[in-house]
Enzyme design. Sequence first.
Site, mmCIF file in Angstrom:
data_model
loop_
_atom_site.group_PDB
_atom_site.id
_atom_site.type_symbol
_atom_site.label_atom_id
_atom_site.label_comp_id
_atom_site.label_asym_id
_atom_site.label_seq_id
_atom_site.Cartn_x
_atom_site.Cartn_y
_atom_site.Cartn_z
ATOM 1 N N CYS A 63 0.804 -1.220 0.000
ATOM 2 C CA CYS A 63 0.000 0.000 0.000
ATOM 3 C C CYS A 63 0.841 1.275 0.000
ATOM 4 O O CYS A 63 0.316 2.362 -0.216
ATOM 5 C CB CYS A 63 -0.955 0.005 1.186
ATOM 6 S SG CYS A 63 -0.133 0.011 2.790
ATOM 7 N N HIS A 100 -2.603 11.426 15.643
ATOM 8 C CA HIS A 100 -3.173 10.624 14.558
ATOM 9 C C HIS A 100 -2.033 9.813 13.973
ATOM 10 O O HIS A 100 -0.983 10.359 13.624
ATOM 11 C CB HIS A 100 -3.790 11.528 13.490
ATOM 12 C CG HIS A 100 -4.153 10.798 12.238
ATOM 13 N ND1 HIS A 100 -5.266 9.987 12.152
ATOM 14 C CD2 HIS A 100 -3.546 10.743 11.029
ATOM 15 C CE1 HIS A 100 -5.327 9.484 10.929
ATOM 16 N NE2 HIS A 100 -4.284 9.919 10.234
ATOM 17 N N HIS A 103 -4.674 4.354 9.967
ATOM 18 C CA HIS A 103 -5.942 3.621 10.033
ATOM 19 C C HIS A 103 -5.677 2.120 10.142
ATOM 20 O O HIS A 103 -4.600 1.644 9.789
ATOM 21 C CB HIS A 103 -6.789 3.911 8.787
ATOM 22 C CG HIS A 103 -7.296 5.309 8.752
ATOM 23 N ND1 HIS A 103 -6.574 6.352 8.233
ATOM 24 C CD2 HIS A 103 -8.449 5.852 9.207
ATOM 25 C CE1 HIS A 103 -7.262 7.478 8.350
ATOM 26 N NE2 HIS A 103 -8.408 7.202 8.941
ATOM 27 N N ASP A 107 -7.794 -6.354 6.404
ATOM 28 C CA ASP A 107 -7.282 -7.094 5.247
ATOM 29 C C ASP A 107 -5.824 -7.525 5.411
ATOM 30 O O ASP A 107 -5.106 -7.736 4.448
ATOM 31 C CB ASP A 107 -7.431 -6.274 3.967
ATOM 32 C CG ASP A 107 -6.684 -4.944 4.013
ATOM 33 O OD1 ASP A 107 -5.998 -4.663 5.018
ATOM 34 O OD2 ASP A 107 -6.788 -4.180 3.038
ATOM 35 N N ARG A 116 -4.524 -4.983 9.528
ATOM 36 C CA ARG A 116 -3.441 -4.199 8.929
ATOM 37 C C ARG A 116 -3.485 -2.803 9.526
ATOM 38 O O ARG A 116 -4.393 -2.027 9.261
ATOM 39 C CB ARG A 116 -3.592 -4.107 7.410
ATOM 40 C CG ARG A 116 -2.578 -3.145 6.772
ATOM 41 C CD ARG A 116 -2.608 -3.187 5.248
ATOM 42 N NE ARG A 116 -3.902 -2.910 4.686
ATOM 43 C CZ ARG A 116 -4.280 -1.743 4.144
ATOM 44 N NH1 ARG A 116 -3.451 -0.726 4.093
ATOM 45 N NH2 ARG A 116 -5.497 -1.604 3.649
ATOM 46 N N CYS A 118 -2.192 0.463 9.099
ATOM 47 C CA CYS A 118 -1.580 1.257 8.031
ATOM 48 C C CYS A 118 -1.219 2.617 8.643
ATOM 49 O O CYS A 118 -2.098 3.428 8.922
ATOM 50 C CB CYS A 118 -2.575 1.398 6.883
ATOM 51 S SG CYS A 118 -1.916 2.246 5.456
#
Length: 145
Positions: A63, A100, A103, A107, A116, A118
């Site tokens: 990704c 932050h 996310h 998957d 995951r 990310c």
Amino acid sequence: MNQEEKAKRLKQLDDLQYQVTQEKGTERPFDNEFWDNNQPGIYVDIVSGKPLFSSLDQYDAGCGWPSFTKPIDPLEVLEKRDLSHGMIRTEVRSVDADSHLGHIFPDGPRASGGMRYCINSAALRFIPKDALEKEGYGEYLPFFV
């Protein structure tokens, strides 16, 4: 982490780090510091310094961002529903600094629980295995024996 300490640390962030951690920004995929990092070590919150993820749980999800199957300590991350950008997602934030991070998606590798994480490189600082003791994270050395 108290507000005064947090304010001091926020002043040390560069523009991208601030945008990502404080304004829920997202860095570009495949154009960030750790998306293809293969060194052993841990990732800490760029603001608080709290350990968040281990390279032992990192994998190439394709990704363009660092991806992990789990946090080092689930109590150090907070999951919040995110309805921005016309999507339903789960945001990941650090507990101590309320940064932050990125996310979480369902998957990931099934063998590791299917999640995951990310995460934006700009929200992290990497501590290589060989620097863990010197940087005050020696308790994590046994992970890499």
